[in-house]
Design an enzyme around this catalytic site. Structure first.
Site, PDB file in Angstrom:
ATOM      1  N   GLY A  59       5.414  -0.447 -14.755  1.00 37.63           N
ATOM      2  CA  GLY A  59       5.489   0.106 -16.107  1.00 37.63           C
ATOM      3  C   GLY A  59       5.795   1.601 -16.106  1.00 37.63           C
ATOM      4  CD  GLU A  96       8.705  -2.362 -17.021  1.00 32.52           C
ATOM      5  OE1 GLU A  96       7.484  -2.360 -16.741  1.00 32.52           O
ATOM      6  OE2 GLU A  96       9.253  -3.321 -17.572  1.00 32.52           O
TER       7      GLU A  96
HETATM    8  N1  COA Z   1      -3.360  -0.493 -12.170  1.00 31.43           N
HETATM    9  C1  COA Z   1      -4.662  -0.241 -12.068  1.00 31.43           C
HETATM   10  N2  COA Z   1      -5.181   0.621 -11.153  1.00 31.43           N
HETATM   11  C2  COA Z   1      -4.319   1.240 -10.335  1.00 31.43           C
HETATM   12  C3  COA Z   1      -2.933   1.019 -10.386  1.00 31.43           C
HETATM   13  C4  COA Z   1      -2.461   0.106 -11.371  1.00 31.43           C
HETATM   14  N3  COA Z   1      -1.148  -0.146 -11.523  1.00 31.43           N
HETATM   15  N4  COA Z   1      -2.326   1.780  -9.440  1.00 31.43           N
HETATM   16  C5  COA Z   1      -3.317   2.448  -8.815  1.00 31.43           C
HETATM   17  N5  COA Z   1      -4.521   2.126  -9.346  1.00 31.43           N
HETATM   18  C6  COA Z   1      -5.835   2.627  -8.963  1.00 31.43           C
HETATM   19  C7  COA Z   1      -6.334   2.003  -7.669  1.00 31.43           C
HETATM   20  O1  COA Z   1      -6.904   0.750  -7.927  1.00 31.43           O
HETATM   21  C8  COA Z   1      -7.325   3.035  -7.224  1.00 31.43           C
HETATM   22  O2  COA Z   1      -8.495   2.898  -7.995  1.00 31.43           O
HETATM   23  P1  COA Z   1      -9.964   2.949  -7.289  1.00 31.43           P
HETATM   24  O3  COA Z   1     -10.024   4.319  -6.662  1.00 31.43           O
HETATM   25  O4  COA Z   1     -10.914   2.771  -8.438  1.00 31.43           O
HETATM   26  O5  COA Z   1      -9.977   1.843  -6.294  1.00 31.43           O
HETATM   27  C9  COA Z   1      -6.672   4.354  -7.638  1.00 31.43           C
HETATM   28  O6  COA Z   1      -5.748   4.021  -8.664  1.00 31.43           O
HETATM   29  C10 COA Z   1      -5.913   5.029  -6.519  1.00 31.43           C
HETATM   30  O7  COA Z   1      -4.947   4.123  -6.008  1.00 31.43           O
HETATM   31  P2  COA Z   1      -4.867   3.695  -4.456  1.00 31.43           P
HETATM   32  O8  COA Z   1      -4.226   2.340  -4.390  1.00 31.43           O
HETATM   33  O9  COA Z   1      -6.199   3.871  -3.796  1.00 31.43           O
HETATM   34  O10 COA Z   1      -3.869   4.825  -3.899  1.00 31.43           O
HETATM   35  P3  COA Z   1      -2.918   4.710  -2.620  1.00 31.43           P
HETATM   36  O11 COA Z   1      -2.441   6.102  -2.361  1.00 31.43           O
HETATM   37  O12 COA Z   1      -3.581   3.971  -1.523  1.00 31.43           O
HETATM   38  O13 COA Z   1      -1.679   3.809  -3.128  1.00 31.43           O
HETATM   39  C11 COA Z   1       0.013   3.088  -4.678  1.00 31.43           C
HETATM   40  C12 COA Z   1      -0.817   4.264  -4.158  1.00 31.43           C
HETATM   41  C13 COA Z   1       0.784   3.571  -5.919  1.00 31.43           C
HETATM   42  C14 COA Z   1       1.019   2.646  -3.617  1.00 31.43           C
HETATM   43  C15 COA Z   1      -0.909   1.896  -5.048  1.00 31.43           C
HETATM   44  O14 COA Z   1      -1.907   2.403  -5.904  1.00 31.43           O
HETATM   45  C16 COA Z   1      -0.236   0.741  -5.747  1.00 31.43           C
HETATM   46  O15 COA Z   1       0.462  -0.026  -5.121  1.00 31.43           O
HETATM   47  N6  COA Z   1      -0.466   0.620  -7.072  1.00 31.43           N
HETATM   48  C17 COA Z   1       0.023  -0.502  -7.846  1.00 31.43           C
HETATM   49  C18 COA Z   1       1.498  -0.385  -8.096  1.00 31.43           C
HETATM   50  C19 COA Z   1       1.985  -1.598  -8.865  1.00 31.43           C
HETATM   51  O16 COA Z   1       1.996  -2.712  -8.403  1.00 31.43           O
HETATM   52  N7  COA Z   1       2.432  -1.325 -10.106  1.00 31.43           N
HETATM   53  C20 COA Z   1       2.977  -2.362 -10.943  1.00 31.43           C
HETATM   54  C21 COA Z   1       1.953  -2.878 -11.849  1.00 31.43           C
HETATM   55  S1  COA Z   1       2.636  -4.115 -12.915  1.00 31.43           S
END
Ligand code: COA
Length: 259
Positions: A111, A114
């Site tokens: 998103g 997007e």
């Molecule tokens: N929705 C909800 N929470 C999210 C999120 C999302 N799209 N993206 C990140 N977060 C949260 C994580 O759950 C984490 O929360 P917590 O500390 O309470 O556990 C916090 O943000 C930090 O993210 P984290 O994953 O620990 O950071 P990272 O540096 O290890 O990884 C990313 C960064 C962006 C690669 C990874 O967060 C990720 O893959 N996010 C989802 C991306 C995704 O699939 N987006 C499409 C959604 S439709």
């Protein structure tokens, strides 16, 4: 107006909207959508605002996607309602009569990508990363991503990004035409302000007509050439058109008023 998930500021006609959920990498939950919807209304309704920047708080993420924690309990019908609401708000950004630019300061995933694509154009920090990783969740983008990614980077590249879930870096995004500029992360907002400061000196009604005519290219319900003719005619009825042509002939700077 005050928002629970956005920080806003207005300086020299430029309204900066900063999505502010740093502990969740600025993920788009219901509150962010409501706030963004209201912020787009504020952009249209506040005459002091000439243009806007959308960015994310911190140095790590623009927006890391829709808030995945809101997905698990949704029924099919609720998911479709969510998708429609997201699309409607992003259409509202895309159809804003005032320019809205995304300043992408880190991850723009799902998103987030997007949202950036719904803005009129994008400027990236050199740490930006773009992707549509929904396929990793057993999903596809729901907020217009399949359509706008294809419009912006072409079918082959769009399908590969969508079905691989791969991320691309800022340099690749520039090469693909997804962003207009890549600048050092620390200079991102300055660059956006510089670009918009120039745009803010132009005639607002002409700007709105340009946006409308370009958007008509992608709207099957309207004829872009007719939209252009209508906009061209409407501009001839404006004081700014008289000011622009007179200033040119008098070899002086323009002073547009938006009338
Ligand atoms: N929705 C909800 N929470 C999210 C999120 C999302 N799209 N993206 C990140 N977060 C949260 C994580 O759950 C984490 O929360 P917590 O500390 O309470 O556990 C916090 O943000 C930090 O993210 P984290 O994953 O620990 O950071 P990272 O540096 O290890 O990884 C990313 C960064 C962006 C690669 C990874 O967060 C990720 O893959 N996010 C989802 C991306 C995704 O699939 N987006 C499409 C959604 S439709």
């Amino acid at each position: 107006m005050r928002y629970s998930t956005l920080l806003t500021s207005l300086e020299n006609g430029i309204f900066t909207v900063t999505i502010n959920r740093p502990d969740k990498l600025n993920a788009l939950n219901k509150e962010v959508f409501t706030d963004l919807n209201n912020a787009v209304d504020e952009i249209q309704n506040n005459p002091a605002i000439k243009s806007a920047i959308i960015t994310g708080t911190g140095t790590k993420a623009f927006v890391a996607g829709a808030d995945i924690s809101e997905f698990s309990s949704l029924t099919k019908a609720e998911a479709m309602t969510l998708s429609k609401r997201g699309q409607d708000i992003f259409f509202k950004i895309e159809n804003s009569a005032k320019p809205v630019v995304a300043a992408v300061n880190g991850f723009a995933l799902g998103g987030g990508c997007e949202l950036a694509m719904a803005c009129h154009f994008r400027i990236a920090g050199d740490n930006a990363k773009f992707g549509q990783p929904e396929v990793n969740l057993g999903l596809l983008p729901g907020y217009g991503g399949t359509q706008r990614l294809t419009q912006l980077i072409g079918k082959g590249r769009a399908i590969e990004l969508l079905i691989s879930g791969n991320m691309i870096d800022a340099a690749t995004a520039l090469q693909y035409g997804l962003v207009n500029y890549v600048v050092p992360a620390a200079e991102l907002l300055n660059k956006a302000v510089t670009v918009l400061s120039l745009i803010n000196t132009k005639a607002p009604i002409a700007i709105a007509a340009c946006i409308k005519a370009v958007n008509a290219v992608y709207d099957e319900t309207s004829d872009g050439y007719i939209t252009e003719i209508n906009g061209f005619g409407e501009c001839f009825d404006t004081e700014d058109m008289k000011e622009g042509t007179t200033a040119f002939l008098e070899k002086r700077r323009t002073n547009f008023t938006g009338k």
